[in-house]
Design a protein around this motif. Structure first.
Motif, short mmCIF file in Angstrom:
data_model
loop_
_atom_site.label_atom_id
_atom_site.label_comp_id
_atom_site.label_asym_id
_atom_site.label_seq_id
_atom_site.Cartn_x
_atom_site.Cartn_y
_atom_site.Cartn_z
N THR A 71 0.81 -1.21 0.00
CA THR A 71 0.00 0.00 0.00
C THR A 71 0.85 1.27 0.00
O THR A 71 0.31 2.37 -0.04
CB THR A 71 -0.93 0.02 1.23
N ALA A 72 2.17 1.08 0.05
CA ALA A 72 3.13 2.21 0.06
C ALA A 72 2.92 3.11 1.28
O ALA A 72 3.18 4.30 1.23
CB ALA A 72 3.06 3.01 -1.23
N LEU A 73 2.47 2.50 2.37
CA LEU A 73 2.30 3.25 3.62
C LEU A 73 3.54 3.07 4.49
O LEU A 73 4.17 2.01 4.46
CB LEU A 73 1.09 2.74 4.39
N GLN A 74 3.85 4.09 5.27
CA GLN A 74 4.89 3.90 6.28
C GLN A 74 4.38 2.86 7.26
O GLN A 74 3.17 2.80 7.55
CB GLN A 74 5.18 5.21 6.98
N ARG A 75 5.29 2.05 7.76
CA ARG A 75 4.88 0.97 8.66
C ARG A 75 4.10 1.49 9.86
O ARG A 75 3.13 0.87 10.29
CB ARG A 75 6.10 0.17 9.10
N SER A 76 4.49 2.65 10.38
CA SER A 76 3.77 3.19 11.54
C SER A 76 2.34 3.56 11.17
O SER A 76 1.41 3.30 11.94
CB SER A 76 4.51 4.40 12.11
N ASN A 77 2.14 4.14 10.00
CA ASN A 77 0.78 4.49 9.55
C ASN A 77 -0.04 3.24 9.29
O ASN A 77 -1.24 3.19 9.62
CB ASN A 77 0.83 5.37 8.31
N CYS A 78 0.58 2.24 8.70
CA CYS A 78 -0.11 0.98 8.46
C CYS A 78 -0.50 0.32 9.78
O CYS A 78 -1.61 -0.18 9.93
CB CYS A 78 0.77 0.05 7.62
N SER A 79 0.40 0.36 10.76
CA SER A 79 0.12 -0.22 12.08
C SER A 79 -1.06 0.46 12.76
O SER A 79 -1.91 -0.21 13.36
CB SER A 79 1.35 -0.13 12.99
N VAL A 80 -1.12 1.78 12.67
CA VAL A 80 -2.24 2.52 13.25
C VAL A 80 -3.55 2.09 12.58
O VAL A 80 -4.55 1.83 13.26
CB VAL A 80 -2.02 4.05 13.12
N ALA A 81 -3.54 2.00 11.25
CA ALA A 81 -4.75 1.58 10.52
C ALA A 81 -5.14 0.16 10.90
O ALA A 81 -6.33 -0.13 11.11
CB ALA A 81 -4.53 1.71 9.02
N LEU A 82 -4.16 -0.73 10.99
CA LEU A 82 -4.47 -2.12 11.36
C LEU A 82 -5.04 -2.21 12.77
O LEU A 82 -6.00 -2.95 13.00
CB LEU A 82 -3.22 -3.00 11.23
N ARG A 83 -4.47 -1.46 13.70
CA ARG A 83 -5.02 -1.47 15.07
C ARG A 83 -6.48 -1.01 15.07
O ARG A 83 -7.33 -1.58 15.76
CB ARG A 83 -4.19 -0.58 16.00
N SER A 84 -6.77 0.01 14.28
CA SER A 84 -8.14 0.51 14.20
C SER A 84 -9.06 -0.52 13.57
O SER A 84 -10.19 -0.73 14.04
CB SER A 84 -8.16 1.82 13.40
N LEU A 85 -8.60 -1.18 12.51
CA LEU A 85 -9.41 -2.20 11.84
C LEU A 85 -9.67 -3.39 12.77
O LEU A 85 -10.76 -3.97 12.76
CB LEU A 85 -8.75 -2.65 10.54
N VAL A 86 -8.68 -3.75 13.57
CA VAL A 86 -8.86 -4.82 14.56
C VAL A 86 -9.89 -4.37 15.60
O VAL A 86 -10.81 -5.12 15.95
CB VAL A 86 -7.51 -5.20 15.22
N ALA A 87 -9.76 -3.14 16.09
CA ALA A 87 -10.69 -2.61 17.10
C ALA A 87 -12.12 -2.54 16.56
O ALA A 87 -13.08 -2.73 17.32
CB ALA A 87 -10.24 -1.23 17.57
N LYS A 88 -12.27 -2.28 15.27
CA LYS A 88 -13.60 -2.21 14.65
C LYS A 88 -14.15 -3.59 14.30
O LYS A 88 -15.27 -3.71 13.81
CB LYS A 88 -13.54 -1.35 13.38
N GLY A 89 -13.35 -4.63 14.54
CA GLY A 89 -13.80 -5.99 14.28
C GLY A 89 -13.72 -6.41 12.82
O GLY A 89 -14.39 -7.36 12.42
N LEU A 90 -12.92 -5.73 12.03
CA LEU A 90 -12.84 -6.02 10.60
C LEU A 90 -11.65 -6.89 10.21
O LEU A 90 -11.67 -7.54 9.16
CB LEU A 90 -12.80 -4.71 9.80
N VAL A 91 -10.61 -6.88 11.03
CA VAL A 91 -9.40 -7.66 10.75
C VAL A 91 -9.01 -8.43 11.99
O VAL A 91 -9.12 -7.92 13.11
CB VAL A 91 -8.23 -6.73 10.31
#
Length: 162
Positions: A71-91
């Protein structure tokens, strides 16, 4: 020539035509935005979350590093998005069966249902806009997929058509 990119072949299409093509794409994207006024009943995502979710949905079992790279995201930005997606129950983060230190990402049933609703929303909006005329839809989708692929690779899309 602009300094932020270079062309390998002379342009076959005018800059004005390509700019109009991009402008139309942006207008269409705004009209089918799932966060818009006619949004379907799905969990709202930021642009970064949607980008990451799209990749995980199309590539279940990918590692967080692979998602960040793709996705060409910085790892820190990707990690923030993944944490949010996990919290939302999507991943879901799952331990890789072959390496207990590795994490694999999987879309959840809620994510699958949201994607199904989103695709139905897009199909309905586009079907109405096209008034049932499907002429050129597959060709347009193929063209856009080719442009998307070339842009992700950093290629000159015109050179891949030759």
């Amino acid at each position: 020539m602009c300094g932020w990119y270079s062309r390998r072949v002379p342009p076959a299409i005018s800059d004005d035509a390509l700019a109009e093509f991009a402008d139309v794409l942006m207008r269409v994207a705004r009209e089918i935005d799932p966060n818009g006024p006619q949004a379907p009943d799905i969990i709202s995502l930021t642009g970064t979350e949607a980008l990451v979710m799209r990749w995980v949905h199309h590539n279940p079992g990918a590692s967080p590093s692979a998602v960040a790279k793709a996705t060409a995201l910085q790892r820190s930005n990707c990690s923030v998005a993944l944490r949010s997606l996990v919290a939302k129950g999507l991943v879901e983060r799952q331990t890789a069966p072959d390496d207990a230190r590795a994490v694999r990402l999987q879309p959840t049933a809620l994510a699958e249902e949201s994607v199904r609703k989103l695709h139905a929303y897009w199909a309905d909006r586009l079907r109405v806009a096209l008034d049932g005329d499907d002429a050129g839809v597959q060709a347009a989708a193929a063209l856009l997929a080719r442009v998307d692929e070339a842009l992700r690779r950093g290629d000159d899309p015109a050179s891949s058509a030759r």
